[in-house]
Scaffold this active site. Structure first.
Site, short mmCIF file in Angstrom:
data_model
loop_
_atom_site.label_atom_id
_atom_site.label_comp_id
_atom_site.label_asym_id
_atom_site.label_seq_id
_atom_site.Cartn_x
_atom_site.Cartn_y
_atom_site.Cartn_z
N TRP A 340 0.84 -1.21 0.00
CA TRP A 340 0.00 0.00 0.00
C TRP A 340 0.86 1.25 0.00
CZ3 TRP A 340 -1.96 2.61 4.97
CH2 TRP A 340 -1.04 2.44 6.02
N ASP A 341 2.15 1.08 0.31
CA ASP A 341 3.10 2.19 0.31
C ASP A 341 2.96 3.01 -0.97
OD1 ASP A 341 3.90 0.05 2.00
OD2 ASP A 341 5.95 0.80 2.09
N GLU A 480 0.80 -2.73 12.81
CA GLU A 480 1.02 -4.17 12.73
C GLU A 480 1.43 -4.81 14.05
OE1 GLU A 480 3.72 -4.66 9.45
OE2 GLU A 480 2.15 -4.30 7.96
N LYS A 592 2.57 0.54 16.29
CA LYS A 592 3.77 0.61 15.46
C LYS A 592 3.80 1.90 14.65
CE LYS A 592 6.04 -2.07 11.77
NZ LYS A 592 5.89 -3.18 10.83
N GLN A 593 2.64 2.29 14.12
CA GLN A 593 2.62 3.41 13.17
C GLN A 593 1.23 4.04 13.15
OE1 GLN A 593 3.14 -0.04 10.40
NE2 GLN A 593 2.53 1.50 8.89
C1 BGC Z 1 4.89 -1.42 7.64
C2 BGC Z 1 3.86 -1.47 6.53
C3 BGC Z 1 4.56 -1.26 5.19
C4 BGC Z 1 5.70 -2.24 5.02
C5 BGC Z 1 6.48 -1.98 3.74
C6 BGC Z 1 6.00 -2.42 7.36
O1 BGC Z 1 6.97 -2.33 8.35
O2 BGC Z 1 4.29 -1.71 8.88
O3 BGC Z 1 2.88 -0.50 6.72
O4 BGC Z 1 3.65 -1.40 4.17
O5 BGC Z 1 6.59 -2.13 6.11
O6 BGC Z 1 7.07 -0.73 3.77
#
Ligand code: BGC
Length: 760
Positions: A340-341, A480, A592-593
């Site tokens: 999704w990035d 996550e 996490k984010q």
């Molecule tokens: C993040 C995801 C991201 C992925 C790739 C993961 O560490 O939690 O949101 O899509 O890295 O960058």
């Protein structure tokens, strides 16, 4: 003073090679070359060609690290030039971002005492994506001797070369050729039999006659080489140019060896300067579209440009079967997979600066819809389920196993549970359409994506009879740290948005293009019955909220978890792990984010300022930013809610993700999402650009005290708007008459006029 267009390294340390290979990667969307240090074997070479994936005996399908044509060895008599074996007397490597050229200069004292001065230029052409080149200027400082120059194409390359167990070779070498001039090495991938030809040759730039007295071609197993012999004199400069050409069977049905040979001859005839000039010219035009100027803050300016440079290097509009990987074309990290990035973090940059590329990136999703449909069917759902990690065909390629922060093996659930990507892609399609009004794209491709993802969501919703509501259970949201959660708000809200948008489009098509609608209905197996069902279901999708109705509960049960807020910050102002007091991470409210905060940014109009403030303040204290995707979002929301101090901190953290390696893994490739986040933070954040419900571009800029000026440009529905913000005013101009809002008030920018408003 260091130029604001340069990223420089002034000290050589082989332990840092892998990190700088990422930072100094040169790419053109078609391919990426990691910035390997010449005359060093320490590092991890990378030659990635977009769209070339293979599985063979790897854990999952991955981007192929192709044969390496960058190798060049020099010997004086029989003494090899080896930077790791020499005393490095002077050293400087500079990425000139304005030109897209990597410059190196260093002086080495070889073990014998010979001193040699080396200057190298490298570029990967944006003018002709099949071409690249290196120019070496060699000066024997204190000696005269025989010099051998060995031009090599190395077919021994593997993926995961530093991992003894997972090392995988994704191709077979099928031919080594003497092209006279030049050499070529042809490989074919194991699974899909994609052919790849790398061809290259060496020329001496003739200032005092041809120095090469002899040339010999050689095959050494999987290595093709040509070696040249010369005699070099003390104190003289010798200029050698290495021309390179690449073709693959993905590019054409023609004989790619013949094509490469022809192209190489043409390239040599046109010469190094011709191609370099065109390449530099290309970048000049590109910078005119993409540059953002920050005056008064050099680190912010230089850092931001690095992100813009690497992001635009990672895509082009020439291939609708490829997208940008999480690590772009800069490393093997995340196996070259697309997340999704791309749609949520990188795409806005392209939508507003280079919509043709944005369209190409979305076409990748369209072209992988069949894979997405297979995923849905395999999991017992309907419609299209885009994979959490995507490679060449849209089927799910997330590895099932990985390692946690302590290096212990863990089951990876994201491929099974991180469903929000489906709505993210639908959302991105609409964002693109909203900004460009590209109806042809929407009708022929975008609508199909939005309808088929809506169909997926309808089948994914679970009815809770007792509570008379629809739920989405056992998911992973953007955060996550928490797996198998029920009713993640981000997921539920966007699923609902996705279904609603699909129905809106259906209504539009009913009026404007019923023929297209009926074609799509036949293709996707949809009818009014489905649309009625979607309408009924989406009203009942459950969105967990705190009792006061303002603080959103990230997922059902989140507020019951141990509340251990962050209290300490490191020297960069980033959170330190709090004492978990014996709790497992997933049993705490640490995230996490950005998750709820992300939702409030994507659908900004649906939440009032007070809700944004309450949620920002709550979640900011609990976000560990263990993903590089996170700080940019807090930077933007910080500006919305008035936390300007943290906004700047998060902006700089984002901009310096790779340059300062603040996630500790820059060696594995670019943090491409964070390059997009940098742009968003500058334009959506400080630049204050957003689009409101009336579909009018809004500008609410705010700039930090140290910035004397912020300038950027955006494309909006065919007009190009220039924005300039200083301490006192906001100036807007456009090449077409455009309606805008500045600090909430409506204005019209007249064609080629400047609208000037006092700063708030
Ligand atoms: C993040 C995801 C991201 C992925 C790739 C993961 O560490 O939690 O949101 O899509 O890295 O960058």
């Amino acid at each position: 003073m260091q130029s604001l267009w340069h990223i420089s390294l002034n000290k050589y340390d082989c332990k840092q090679n892998r990190k700088y290979e990422t930072i100094f990667t040169l790419a053109n969307g078609y391919r990426g070359f990691r910035g390997t240090q010449d005359f060093s074997k320490k590092g991890e070479c990378g030659n990635f060609i977009a769209g070339i994936f293979d599985k063979n005996d790897a854990q999952v399908t991955e981007i192929v690290n192709c044969q390496n044509p960058l190798v060049l060895n020099i010997y004086f008599d029989s003494e090899a030039v080896d930077i790791d074996n020499s005393e490095v007397l002077e050293y400087e490597r500079t990425l000139n971002m304005q030109e897209g050229v990597l410059y190196s200069k260093y002086t080495l004292k070889l073990p014998s005492g010979r001193i040699v001065n080396v200057q190298v230029e490298r570029f990967v052409s944006r003018n002709n994506v099949h071409r690249w080149a290196e120019k070496y200027v060699i000066t024997p400082v204190n000696f005269s001797s025989k010099m051998f120059v060995e031009n090599i194409i190395d077919g021994t390359v593997t993926n995961s070369s530093l991992d003894p167990y997972y090392k995988t070779k994704h191709f077979e070498v099928v031919g080594l050729y003497d092209l006279k001039p030049g050499i070529a090495l042809k490989t074919v991938t194991i699974d899909n039999k994609i052919e790849i030809v790398e061809a290259s040759t060496l020329f001496h730039l003739n200032t005092h006659g041809n120095i090469f007295t002899n040339r010999k071609f050689g095959k050494f197993g999987e290595i093709a080489r040509e070696i040249y012999e010369a005699f070099v004199k003390e104190g003289r400069e010798y200029t050698l140019v290495k021309y390179g050409v690449t073709y693959t069977s993905r590019d054409t049905k023609d004989d790619i060896l013949a094509l490469a040979k022809e192209e190489l001859s043409e390239y040599i005839r046109e010469g190094y300067d011709f191609e370099k000039d065109k390449h530099v010219e290309y970048w000049k035009k590109l910078w005119d579209d993409i540059d953002i100027q920050i005056k008064g803050d050099d680190p912010a300016q230089r850092g931001l440009r690095f992100n813009l440079f690497q992001l635009s290097s990672s895509a082009y509009d020439g291939d609708e079967r490829v997208s940008i990987a999480a690590k772009a074309l800069h490393g093997e990290g995340y196996k070259g997979h697309v997340f999704w990035d791309t749609e949520i973090f990188m795409l806005p940059f392209f939508i507003y600066t280079n919509p043709k590329v944005a369209r190409t990136l979305l076409m990748y999703r369209y072209n992988t819809l069949d894979g997405a449909r297979k995923n849905a069917a395999l999991n017992g759902y309907k419609g299209a389920q885009f994979p959490w990690e995507s490679a060449d065909d849209g089927t799910e390629v997330t590895p099932k196993w990985g390692f946690d922060y302590d290096g212990n093996p863990v089951r990876i659930w994201t491929g099974d549970e991180e469903f929000h990507i489906n709505a993210d892609i639908a959302f991105a399609v609409w964002e693109y359409y909203r900004a460009t009004q590209d109806r042809e794209f929407l009708d022929n491709y975008g609508t199909e994506i939005i309808l088929d993802t809506a169909k997926f969501w309808s089948s994914r919703l679970e009815y809770n009879k007792e509570k008379n509501r629809y739920e989405i259970n056992k998911v992973i949201g953007p955060d996550e740290f928490h797996e198998h959660v029920n009713n993640n708000v981000y997921t539920n809200y966007l699923a609902k948005w996705n279904m609603k948008k699909a129905l809106e489009i259906v209504e539009i098509l009913k009026k404007e293009n019923p023929v297209l609608l009926s074609k799509l209905c036949i293709k996707l197996g949809l009818s009014d019955l489905d649309f009625d069902e979607w309408q009924r279901k989406l009203q009942l999708i459950y969105i967990p909220m705190a009792k006061d109705g303002k603080l959103i509960e990230q997922f059902e049960g989140y507020f019951d978890l141990a509340d251990i807020p962050i209290t300490e910050y490191d020297e960069n102002g980033m959170p330190k792990w709090p004492d978990l007091k014996g709790h497992k991470l997933h049993d705490t409210q640490l995230i996490k984010q950005a998750d709820v905060v992300m939702l409030m940014l994507l659908l900004g109009d649906e939440f009032d300022l007070e809700s944004k403030k309450i949620n920002y303040e709550y979640y900011e204290k609990r976000t560990m930013h263990k993903s590089s995707l996170s700080p940019s979002m807090y930077s933007i929301m910080g500006l919305v809610v008035g936390d300007t101090h943290n906004s700047y901190k998060y902006f700089m953290k984002t901009v310096y993700t790779d340059l300062e390696d603040n996630q500790g893994n820059a060696a594995f490739g670019l943090h491409a999402a964070s390059t997009g986040g940098s742009w968003q933070s500058a334009v959506f954040g400080f630049g204050g650009f957003s689009v409101d419900k009336e579909e009018i571009p809004n500008f609410n800029p705010w700039i930090p005290e140290v910035w004397s000026e912020l300038n950027y440009k955006i494309n909006w529905r065919g007009s190009r708007i220039k924005v300039s913000v200083n301490k006192d005013t906001v100036k807007l101009s456009s090449d077409k008459r455009t309606e805008v809002k500045v600090y909430g008030k409506k204005y019209v920018i007249e064609e080629n006029n400047v609208l000037e408003i006092p700063r708030m």
